[in-house]
Write an enzyme that holds these catalytic residues in place. Structure first.
Site, PDB file in Angstrom:
ATOM      1  N   SER A   1       9.757   2.884  -3.258  1.00 41.84           N
ATOM      2  CA  SER A   1      10.294   1.679  -2.616  1.00 41.84           C
ATOM      3  C   SER A   1       9.290   0.563  -2.784  1.00 41.84           C
ATOM      4  O   SER A   1       8.070   0.796  -2.805  1.00 41.84           O
ATOM      5  CB  SER A   1      10.556   1.922  -1.130  1.00 41.84           C
TER       6      SER A   1
ATOM      7  N   TYR B   1       7.042   4.383   6.966  1.00 43.91           N
ATOM      8  CA  TYR B   1       7.841   4.450   5.732  1.00 43.91           C
ATOM      9  C   TYR B   1       7.074   3.808   4.577  1.00 43.91           C
ATOM     10  O   TYR B   1       7.007   4.361   3.475  1.00 43.91           O
ATOM     11  CB  TYR B   1       9.180   3.765   5.943  1.00 43.91           C
TER      12      TYR B   1
END
Length: 276
Positions: A162, A175
């Site tokens: 990501s 995250y």
């Protein structure tokens, strides 16, 4: 049921040589929906694949596998539903695919979960779950499957990261940290694998239109970047496989803030604080 017989030994030239079996074997995690399901469909569209699909949602996963197994592109598919957050799930998955298919030519580690909110309110169990699924599971799967790829002299690992791992995103500290760890793992392992015939691709999407945000419990409310369809990420994965690409940003312009962050971190932080 799809056949496992290929027609061209060079159908997937970056995964097999002329002496290897003509149907390539791929393991795709997170394949019950979102990016993983889109990647499975993209591979099936090319034909000559045996796909082993993993996901937590048994009903959705089996539906995806059944649809692909009935395709007419010399593709077969099998479902192995399991939650990669569970201890030993990665080992059971690796054992299943190696016992049933004999080898793995391609691993696409697409399973991932998130959590959004101030870090000081994050439950400790959620921290463990994010790292278990987003870091430990793919790392363990690579460890279990990589020796076979190196032994056969060919293969590819695609890690779905990501842009959050490159930049750090407010209210997504854990995250972001997990995806950063995955990216650094890919970079370090790539050096180790030089000359082995095995490649590592790190695909870094921005915001993707998938059930990810619904499942984490917090919707995506930023005005930018705009969500892209999962199929766009799947196409980026395919391009990484066929063109031996080490890193791919989706959309491509997201590499620019990454470069700014690396070249002028103080400036980047001021801009990020102002514009979010």
């Amino acid at each position: 049921m799809g056949t496992t017989a290929g027609t061209d030994p060079d159908t997937h030239p970056h995964l097999a040589d002329a002496a290897a079996p003509r149907t390539s074997v791929a393991l795709v995690t997170g394949a019950s929906s979102g990016i993983g399901a889109a990647v499975a469909r993209r591979l099936a569209a090319e034909g000559n694949w045996h796909l082993v699909l993993n996901g937590r949602d048994r009903a959705r996963l089996e539906r995806v596998a059944q649809d692909l197994d009935q395709s007419a592109n010399d593709t077969s598919a099998a479902a192995f539903p399991t939650d990669l957050a569970e201890p030993g799930a990665d080992r059971r998955l690796a054992e299943y695919v190696l016992d049933s298919a004999g080898r793995v030519d391609l691993l696409v580690a697409g399973a991932g979960i998130g959590w959004a909110g101030p870090f000081d309110t994050m439950p400790p169990g959620a921290i463990d779950e994010v790292f278990s699924v987003d870091v430990l599971a793919p790392v363990h799967l690579v460890r279990l499957l990589l020796p076979g790829m190196v032994s056969q002299g060919t293969g590819r690992v695609v890690l779905i990261g990501s842009v959050a791992g490159c930049l750090g995103v407010r209210d997504e500290a854990v995250y972001s940290a997990a995806k950063a760890a995955l990216g650094t793992f890919a970079e370090a392992l790539r050096y180790e694998l030089r000359g082995t015939g095995v490649g590592i691709s790190h695909v870094m999407p921005g915001v993707v239109d998938t059930p990810f945000f619904e499942r984490r419990g917090v919707p995506y409310i930023r005005s930018r970047p705009r969500p892209v369809p999962a199929e766009r990420v799947a196409e980026a994965v395919w391009q990484a496989i066929t063109h031996n690409r080490d890193e791919v940003y989706v959309p491509g312009w997201l590499r620019l803030p990454g470069r700014l962050h690396g070249a002028a971190p103080a400036l980047y932080r001021r801009l990020a604080a102002r514009f979010g």
